[in-house]
Design a protein around this motif. Sequence first.
Motif, PDB file in Angstrom:
ATOM      1  N   LEU A 102       2.032   4.058   1.075  1.00  0.00           N
ATOM      2  CA  LEU A 102       1.253   4.477   0.190  1.00  0.00           C
ATOM      3  C   LEU A 102       2.468   5.249  -0.793  1.00  0.00           C
ATOM      4  CD1 LEU A 102      -1.979   6.069   1.352  1.00  0.00           C
ATOM      5  CD2 LEU A 102      -1.909   4.138  -0.303  1.00  0.00           C
ATOM      6  N   ASN A 103       3.312   5.971  -0.222  1.00  0.00           N
ATOM      7  CA  ASN A 103       4.579   6.663  -0.913  1.00  0.00           C
ATOM      8  C   ASN A 103       5.293   5.421  -1.732  1.00  0.00           C
ATOM      9  OD1 ASN A 103       3.720   9.165  -0.426  1.00  0.00           O
ATOM     10  ND2 ASN A 103       5.199   9.446   1.399  1.00  0.00           N
ATOM     11  N   ALA A 104       5.519   4.504  -1.022  1.00  0.00           N
ATOM     12  CA  ALA A 104       6.497   3.358  -1.643  1.00  0.00           C
ATOM     13  C   ALA A 104       5.676   2.604  -2.813  1.00  0.00           C
ATOM     14  CB  ALA A 104       6.920   2.403  -0.767  1.00  0.00           C
ATOM     15  N   LEU A 105       4.391   2.781  -2.901  1.00  0.00           N
ATOM     16  CA  LEU A 105       3.563   2.088  -3.550  1.00  0.00           C
ATOM     17  C   LEU A 105       2.950   2.842  -4.957  1.00  0.00           C
ATOM     18  CD1 LEU A 105       1.810  -0.329  -1.170  1.00  0.00           C
ATOM     19  CD2 LEU A 105       2.993  -1.152  -3.034  1.00  0.00           C
ATOM     20  N   ASN A 106       3.281   4.087  -4.965  1.00  0.00           N
ATOM     21  CA  ASN A 106       2.757   4.949  -5.964  1.00  0.00           C
ATOM     22  C   ASN A 106       3.566   4.927  -7.300  1.00  0.00           C
ATOM     23  OD1 ASN A 106       4.967   6.660  -5.430  1.00  0.00           O
ATOM     24  ND2 ASN A 106       3.913   8.271  -4.862  1.00  0.00           N
ATOM     25  N   ARG A 107       4.481   3.811  -7.420  1.00  0.00           N
ATOM     26  CA  ARG A 107       5.301   3.789  -8.652  1.00  0.00           C
ATOM     27  C   ARG A 107       6.039   5.112  -9.222  1.00  0.00           C
ATOM     28  NH1 ARG A 107       3.326   1.971 -13.383  1.00  0.00           N
ATOM     29  NH2 ARG A 107       1.399   3.498 -13.207  1.00  0.00           N
ATOM     30  N   GLY A 108       6.748   5.742  -8.155  1.00  0.00           N
ATOM     31  CA  GLY A 108       7.527   6.895  -8.381  1.00  0.00           C
ATOM     32  C   GLY A 108       6.639   8.139  -8.752  1.00  0.00           C
ATOM     33  N   ALA A 109       5.404   8.107  -7.820  1.00  0.00           N
ATOM     34  CA  ALA A 109       4.490   9.143  -8.105  1.00  0.00           C
ATOM     35  C   ALA A 109       3.822   9.150  -9.322  1.00  0.00           C
ATOM     36  CB  ALA A 109       5.086  10.584  -7.734  1.00  0.00           C
ATOM     37  N   ASP A 111       1.261   7.321 -10.316  1.00  0.00           N
ATOM     38  CA  ASP A 111      -0.152   6.993  -9.819  1.00  0.00           C
ATOM     39  C   ASP A 111      -0.930   8.018  -8.969  1.00  0.00           C
ATOM     40  OD1 ASP A 111       0.072   4.454 -11.133  1.00  0.00           O
ATOM     41  OD2 ASP A 111       0.252   3.216  -9.296  1.00  0.00           O
ATOM     42  N   TYR A 112      -0.198   8.554  -8.152  1.00  0.00           N
ATOM     43  CA  TYR A 112      -0.647   9.754  -7.300  1.00  0.00           C
ATOM     44  C   TYR A 112       0.600  10.383  -6.706  1.00  0.00           C
ATOM     45  CZ  TYR A 112      -0.310   5.975  -4.104  1.00  0.00           C
ATOM     46  OH  TYR A 112       0.049   4.790  -3.264  1.00  0.00           O
ATOM     47  N   PRO A 113       0.376  11.799  -6.259  1.00  0.00           N
ATOM     48  CA  PRO A 113       1.707  12.379  -5.590  1.00  0.00           C
ATOM     49  C   PRO A 113       1.926  11.833  -4.286  1.00  0.00           C
ATOM     50  CG  PRO A 113      -0.168  13.763  -6.355  1.00  0.00           C
ATOM     51  CD  PRO A 113      -0.612  12.560  -6.290  1.00  0.00           C
ATOM     52  N   ASP A 114       3.362  11.959  -3.898  1.00  0.00           N
ATOM     53  CA  ASP A 114       3.865  11.484  -2.702  1.00  0.00           C
ATOM     54  C   ASP A 114       3.137  12.292  -1.450  1.00  0.00           C
ATOM     55  OD1 ASP A 114       5.769   9.654  -3.212  1.00  0.00           O
ATOM     56  OD2 ASP A 114       7.348  10.892  -3.537  1.00  0.00           O
ATOM     57  N   ILE A 115       3.026  11.718  -0.493  1.00  0.00           N
ATOM     58  CA  ILE A 115       2.154  12.230   0.602  1.00  0.00           C
ATOM     59  C   ILE A 115       3.242  13.208   1.581  1.00  0.00           C
ATOM     60  CG2 ILE A 115       0.648  12.059   2.618  1.00  0.00           C
ATOM     61  CD1 ILE A 115      -0.029   9.145   1.130  1.00  0.00           C
ATOM     62  N   VAL A 116       3.151  13.983   2.289  1.00  0.00           N
ATOM     63  CA  VAL A 116       3.872  14.671   2.969  1.00  0.00           C
ATOM     64  C   VAL A 116       3.500  14.041   4.467  1.00  0.00           C
ATOM     65  CG1 VAL A 116       4.831  16.883   4.164  1.00  0.00           C
ATOM     66  CG2 VAL A 116       4.133  17.006   2.028  1.00  0.00           C
ATOM     67  N   PRO A 117       4.466  13.503   5.217  1.00  0.00           N
ATOM     68  CA  PRO A 117       4.155  12.748   6.340  1.00  0.00           C
ATOM     69  C   PRO A 117       3.440  13.760   7.337  1.00  0.00           C
ATOM     70  CG  PRO A 117       6.353  11.895   5.714  1.00  0.00           C
ATOM     71  CD  PRO A 117       6.049  13.424   4.638  1.00  0.00           C
ATOM     72  N   GLY A 118       2.497  13.231   8.227  1.00  0.00           N
ATOM     73  CA  GLY A 118       1.833  13.949   9.115  1.00  0.00           C
ATOM     74  C   GLY A 118       1.080  13.140  10.089  1.00  0.00           C
ATOM     75  N   LEU A 129      -4.972   7.046  -0.898  1.00  0.00           N
ATOM     76  CA  LEU A 129      -5.439   5.899  -0.676  1.00  0.00           C
ATOM     77  C   LEU A 129      -6.392   5.552  -1.786  1.00  0.00           C
ATOM     78  CD1 LEU A 129      -5.705   3.145   0.971  1.00  0.00           C
ATOM     79  CD2 LEU A 129      -7.371   4.605   2.463  1.00  0.00           C
ATOM     80  N   THR A 130      -7.300   6.550  -1.906  1.00  0.00           N
ATOM     81  CA  THR A 130      -8.320   6.575  -2.943  1.00  0.00           C
ATOM     82  C   THR A 130      -8.108   6.125  -4.403  1.00  0.00           C
ATOM     83  OG1 THR A 130      -9.947   7.716  -1.689  1.00  0.00           O
ATOM     84  CG2 THR A 130     -10.419   7.385  -4.194  1.00  0.00           C
ATOM     85  N   ALA A 131      -7.076   6.739  -4.656  1.00  0.00           N
ATOM     86  CA  ALA A 131      -6.256   6.377  -5.996  1.00  0.00           C
ATOM     87  C   ALA A 131      -5.453   5.146  -6.098  1.00  0.00           C
ATOM     88  CB  ALA A 131      -5.255   7.446  -6.326  1.00  0.00           C
ATOM     89  N   PHE A 132      -4.901   4.835  -5.015  1.00  0.00           N
ATOM     90  CA  PHE A 132      -4.252   3.465  -4.882  1.00  0.00           C
ATOM     91  C   PHE A 132      -5.225   2.462  -5.133  1.00  0.00           C
ATOM     92  CE2 PHE A 132      -2.975  -0.177  -2.297  1.00  0.00           C
ATOM     93  CZ  PHE A 132      -1.908  -0.858  -2.959  1.00  0.00           C
ATOM     94  N   LYS A 146      -0.513  -6.106   3.863  1.00  0.00           N
ATOM     95  CA  LYS A 146       0.910  -6.796   3.988  1.00  0.00           C
ATOM     96  C   LYS A 146       1.981  -5.711   4.120  1.00  0.00           C
ATOM     97  CE  LYS A 146      -0.259 -10.711   0.980  1.00  0.00           C
ATOM     98  NZ  LYS A 146      -0.029 -11.422  -0.142  1.00  0.00           N
ATOM     99  N   ALA A 147       1.912  -4.693   3.613  1.00  0.00           N
ATOM    100  CA  ALA A 147       3.066  -3.477   3.908  1.00  0.00           C
ATOM    101  C   ALA A 147       2.881  -2.980   5.000  1.00  0.00           C
ATOM    102  CB  ALA A 147       2.687  -2.500   2.647  1.00  0.00           C
ATOM    103  N   LEU A 148       1.524  -2.555   5.573  1.00  0.00           N
ATOM    104  CA  LEU A 148       1.319  -2.295   6.989  1.00  0.00           C
ATOM    105  C   LEU A 148       1.949  -3.235   8.096  1.00  0.00           C
ATOM    106  CD1 LEU A 148      -2.328  -0.641   6.600  1.00  0.00           C
ATOM    107  CD2 LEU A 148      -0.009   0.724   6.630  1.00  0.00           C
ATOM    108  N   GLU A 149       1.568  -4.519   7.774  1.00  0.00           N
ATOM    109  CA  GLU A 149       2.049  -5.597   8.699  1.00  0.00           C
ATOM    110  C   GLU A 149       3.312  -5.706   8.643  1.00  0.00           C
ATOM    111  OE1 GLU A 149      -0.548  -8.996   8.406  1.00  0.00           O
ATOM    112  OE2 GLU A 149      -2.175  -7.959   9.576  1.00  0.00           O
ATOM    113  N   ALA A 150       4.158  -5.512   7.617  1.00  0.00           N
ATOM    114  CA  ALA A 150       5.613  -5.619   7.225  1.00  0.00           C
ATOM    115  C   ALA A 150       6.139  -4.502   8.374  1.00  0.00           C
ATOM    116  CB  ALA A 150       6.070  -5.407   6.114  1.00  0.00           C
ATOM    117  N   LEU A 151       5.822  -3.310   8.114  1.00  0.00           N
ATOM    118  CA  LEU A 151       6.402  -2.169   8.981  1.00  0.00           C
ATOM    119  C   LEU A 151       5.845  -2.433  10.555  1.00  0.00           C
ATOM    120  CD1 LEU A 151       5.053   0.492   6.259  1.00  0.00           C
ATOM    121  CD2 LEU A 151       7.282   0.058   6.964  1.00  0.00           C
ATOM    122  N   GLN A 152       4.981  -2.818  10.557  1.00  0.00           N
ATOM    123  CA  GLN A 152       4.623  -3.048  12.202  1.00  0.00           C
ATOM    124  C   GLN A 152       5.758  -4.163  12.795  1.00  0.00           C
ATOM    125  OE1 GLN A 152       0.637  -4.452  12.980  1.00  0.00           O
ATOM    126  NE2 GLN A 152       0.430  -3.935  14.959  1.00  0.00           N
ATOM    127  N   GLY A 153       5.604  -5.273  12.029  1.00  0.00           N
ATOM    128  CA  GLY A 153       6.360  -6.408  12.544  1.00  0.00           C
ATOM    129  C   GLY A 153       8.067  -5.838  12.631  1.00  0.00           C
TER     130      GLY A 153
END
Length: 179
Positions: A102-109, A111-118, A129-132, A146-153
């Motif tokens: 989601l942070n990588a897909l927010n077009r430099g924040a 579309d929505y602010p970056d998320i602090v990982p937790g 996620l709702t905004a995306f 696709k992004a989630l599966e790329a990270l998992q792979g």
Amino acid sequence: MDIDELIDAVIGREGGFSDHPADRGGATRWGITEAVARAHGYHGEMRVFPRDEAVAIYRRIYWVRPGFDRIADAAPDVAAELFDTGVNMGPAVAVSFLQRALNALNRGAADYPDIVPGPRIDDATQAALTAFLARRKPHGESVLMKALEALQGERYLDLAERRPANEAFLYGWLANRLG
């Protein structure tokens, strides 16, 4: 799929008892490691670990606690993928994949602010996620998958490269956990 179907699918994939020498998780039944079973009050032999206890652990620890239930209505495929990834890699890893994507897909924040990982789906992650999804409909969820599966792979490959004993599992991980 609802959570009961997701749990049934995981149990079907994981099978009954296993104690593969290359698996750091040790003895498992229904995909639940002995350490996890013990942490949740089971004291018996893993060969007879009850299926209903595995189901309760999957629901509580791998669905509700990380917050995948919070996003299931808005993004059912994403929630299902996160549940499966969380079972195999740990819920916090699955949550981090969503937050990173989601942070990588927010077009430099824009579309929505970056998320602090937790370690859980918090209000900020749910809002992102709702905004995306609103911004990227009708294909947003499939692109996020696709992004989630790329990270998992990538993580599976890294695990096999860093620990050659994991090569015993790489083919199965890629065949059964992706796509």
